[in-house]
Design a protein around this motif. Structure first.
Motif, PDB file in Angstrom:
ATOM      1  N   SER A   1      17.654  -5.974  -6.707  1.00 41.51           N
ATOM      2  CA  SER A   1      16.788  -4.978  -6.075  1.00 41.51           C
ATOM      3  C   SER A   1      15.422  -5.573  -5.748  1.00 41.51           C
ATOM      4  O   SER A   1      14.873  -6.358  -6.519  1.00 41.51           O
ATOM      5  CB  SER A   1      16.595  -3.769  -6.989  1.00 41.51           C
ATOM      6  N   GLU A   2      14.889  -5.165  -4.595  1.00 43.00           N
ATOM      7  CA  GLU A   2      13.535  -5.542  -4.189  1.00 43.00           C
ATOM      8  C   GLU A   2      12.617  -4.403  -4.627  1.00 43.00           C
ATOM      9  O   GLU A   2      12.748  -3.284  -4.149  1.00 43.00           O
ATOM     10  CB  GLU A   2      13.504  -5.709  -2.678  1.00 43.00           C
ATOM     11  N   ILE A   3      11.691  -4.689  -5.535  1.00 43.53           N
ATOM     12  CA  ILE A   3      10.890  -3.635  -6.139  1.00 43.53           C
ATOM     13  C   ILE A   3       9.404  -3.883  -5.899  1.00 43.53           C
ATOM     14  O   ILE A   3       8.917  -4.996  -6.093  1.00 43.53           O
ATOM     15  CB  ILE A   3      11.173  -3.536  -7.647  1.00 43.53           C
ATOM     16  N   ALA A   4       8.708  -2.834  -5.461  1.00 44.76           N
ATOM     17  CA  ALA A   4       7.266  -2.924  -5.206  1.00 44.76           C
ATOM     18  C   ALA A   4       6.570  -1.717  -5.833  1.00 44.76           C
ATOM     19  O   ALA A   4       7.072  -0.597  -5.757  1.00 44.76           O
ATOM     20  CB  ALA A   4       7.002  -2.961  -3.710  1.00 44.76           C
ATOM     21  N   LEU A   5       5.432  -1.966  -6.453  1.00 46.37           N
ATOM     22  CA  LEU A   5       4.587  -0.911  -6.983  1.00 46.37           C
ATOM     23  C   LEU A   5       3.450  -0.703  -5.987  1.00 46.37           C
ATOM     24  O   LEU A   5       2.703  -1.635  -5.700  1.00 46.37           O
ATOM     25  CB  LEU A   5       4.030  -1.281  -8.347  1.00 46.37           C
ATOM     26  N   LEU A   6       3.355   0.514  -5.472  1.00 45.25           N
ATOM     27  CA  LEU A   6       2.435   0.813  -4.387  1.00 45.25           C
ATOM     28  C   LEU A   6       1.384   1.839  -4.829  1.00 45.25           C
ATOM     29  O   LEU A   6       1.737   2.918  -5.315  1.00 45.25           O
ATOM     30  CB  LEU A   6       3.206   1.396  -3.195  1.00 45.25           C
ATOM     31  N   PRO A   7       0.112   1.533  -4.640  1.00 42.77           N
ATOM     32  CA  PRO A   7      -0.923   2.516  -4.950  1.00 42.77           C
ATOM     33  C   PRO A   7      -0.930   3.609  -3.886  1.00 42.77           C
ATOM     34  O   PRO A   7      -0.290   3.457  -2.838  1.00 42.77           O
ATOM     35  CB  PRO A   7      -2.218   1.694  -4.884  1.00 42.77           C
TER      36      PRO A   7
END
Length: 100
Positions: free
Chosen positions: A89-95
């Motif tokens: 999985s490609e995972i990003a934490l976004l504000p």
């Protein structure tokens, strides 16, 4: 036979799969964590985890993160708490985003 079931069930409670996933951090989240990406090892009871499990592990590793609102994207889509994730999985934490 009971003793076999008893010990097998206890053993299964201790089995953990370790999944290494690549995380990307953006904006305030990257500043808080101190990097823009990292390989993160997540211990799970199955070969697939959920966003909720990942968040709990991140909050444990980075306690200040629990006080910040952010979205988590899995494979370029905003994910809910029960969205499954795996090692690919490609995972990003976004504000939070502002503007129009």
């Amino acid at each position: 036979m009971y003793w076999l079931w008893f010990w097998a069930s206890r053993f299964l409670n201790y089995i953990r799969f370790k999944m290494t996933i690549k995380l990307q951090y953006f904006g305030l989240i990257a500043e808080l964590i101190g990097c823009q990406q990292e390989s993160f090892t997540l211990a799970t009871v199955a070969t697939v985890a959920t966003v909720a499990e990942l968040k709990a592990a991140l909050f444990e590793k980075y306690p200040p993160l629990s006080s910040v609102y952010f979205n988590l994207a899995v494979n370029q889509k905003i994910a809910s708490e029960n969205t499954p994730i795996d090692a690919t999985s490609e995972i990003a934490l976004l504000p939070p985003f502002a503007g129009g």
